[in-house]
Design an enzyme around this catalytic site. Structure first.
Site, short mmCIF file in Angstrom:
data_model
loop_
_atom_site.label_atom_id
_atom_site.label_comp_id
_atom_site.label_asym_id
_atom_site.label_seq_id
_atom_site.Cartn_x
_atom_site.Cartn_y
_atom_site.Cartn_z
N ASP A 131 0.79 -1.20 -0.01
CA ASP A 131 0.00 -0.04 0.05
C ASP A 131 0.91 1.32 -0.22
O ASP A 131 2.08 1.54 0.85
CB ASP A 131 -0.91 -0.05 1.49
CG ASP A 131 -2.31 -0.69 0.84
OD1 ASP A 131 -2.70 -0.73 -0.27
OD2 ASP A 131 -2.93 -1.01 1.97
N GLU A 141 -13.75 -2.68 -2.30
CA GLU A 141 -14.03 -3.01 -1.14
C GLU A 141 -15.43 -2.70 -0.64
O GLU A 141 -15.87 -1.32 -0.58
CB GLU A 141 -13.12 -2.53 0.01
CG GLU A 141 -13.56 -2.63 1.40
CD GLU A 141 -12.21 -2.36 2.54
OE1 GLU A 141 -11.29 -2.14 1.73
OE2 GLU A 141 -12.53 -2.27 3.49
O1 KIV Z 1 -4.71 -2.25 4.05
C1 KIV Z 1 -5.25 -3.53 3.81
O2 KIV Z 1 -5.21 -4.45 4.19
C2 KIV Z 1 -6.30 -3.55 2.64
C3 KIV Z 1 -7.19 -4.64 2.41
C4 KIV Z 1 -8.24 -4.82 3.38
C5 KIV Z 1 -7.61 -4.81 0.95
O3 KIV Z 1 -6.31 -2.59 1.93
#
Ligand code: KIV
Length: 272
Positions: A91, A188
């Site tokens: 991320d 999501e």
């Molecule tokens: O940060 C995360 O774990 C996510 C998932 C829930 C898709 O974005």
């Protein structure tokens, strides 16, 4: 083939695209450290995500907003060492892609640490950023629907796209991001019908979390899959460890099997 894994070819974005074309579902899971990455990839999980959910499940914050690029980079380093051939996504945390320059700089940090793809939360406004990243060799996963980094703007963790116009807007914006080069869409917390329509509308693979069983892939948070998170969990969360006599390995194997057979999520873990 990775140095470590002899059991399956390394998963790439091409593998996921090929699986979508073949109608074969794939399983994804968050992993933040050596052991979870090792166990999940050995269990056949195709995509590991160093998610900013680590702000809640590792650091104990009440949202993902405090997570920094250094936090994600550290956990990418740890997960990479345990990974056995899964595609490792990471991320870009809150405010690390506020400008195109910041996106390129921060995505490069995660790729240098060993990520294979970065994930960004948002819609069509990310088109130029997506184009810049992909043109420079960084695959992008666009996270849409409920985007936890915007929780204060959304006013809570609510199902998105129930209104037909809002649902159509999600599909339209996903197409813009696909056109801009996004390799994967993650959706999501939307009604199952929207998850299905989006998946059928896209050429690139769609990963769902709380989006019904019809998406190409499914993802869960490691701590949710094992029932470890002490806080409130969403309707789509299923504890695969509960009642599983084979322990963590058994829970992971069951999750992979249920995703591949289209049995997870069932109606109890989906939104109408
Ligand atoms: O940060 C995360 O774990 C996510 C998932 C829930 C898709 O974005």
């Amino acid at each position: 083939m990775s140095i470590q894994s002899q059991s399956r070819p390394d998963i790439t974005i091409n593998t996921l695209a090929q699986m979508k074309r073949a109608g074969e579902k794939f399983a994804c899971l968050t992993a933040y450290d050596y052991c979870s990455a090792h166990a999940a990839s050995e269990a056949g999980i195709e995509v590991l995500l160093v998610g900013d959910s680590l702000g809640m499940v590792i650091q104990g914050h009440d949202s993902s907003l405090p997570v920094t690029i250094e936090d994600i980079a550290y956990h990418v380093r740890c997960a990479k060492r345990g990974n056995r051939g899964a595609l490792l996504a990471a991320d870009l945390p809150f405010m690390s892609y506020y400008s195109e320059t910041a996106s390129l700089k921060n995505a490069a940090i995660l790729m240098r640490e060993g990520a294979h793809m970065v994930k960004l939360e948002g819609g069509a406004w990310l088109a130029e950023t997506t184009r810049l990243l992909t043109e420079r060799g960084i695959p992008v996963c666009a996270h849409m629907g409920l985007t936890p980094q915007s929780i204060n703007h959304l006013g809570g963790y609510r199902v998105q796209g129930r209104d037909p116009a809002q649902g159509q807007a999600i599909i339209d914006e996903a197409k813009v991001l696909q056109q801009a080069g996004a390799s994967v869409i993650l959706i999501e917390c939307v009604p199952r019908t929207l998850g299905a329509t989006l998946t059928n509308s896209m050429d690139v693979p769609v990963i769902g979390i709380g989006a019904g069983a019809d998406t190409d892939g499914q993802i869960l948070v490691w701590h949710d899959l094992l029932g470890l998170y002490p806080g409130k969990t969403a309707k789509f969360v299923k504890n695969f460890l509960e009642g599983n006599t084979a322990g963590i390995q058994g829970a992971l194997a069951e999750y992979v099997a249920q995703v591949k057979q289209g049995k997870f999520p069932d109606a109890e873990h989906s939104y109408d």
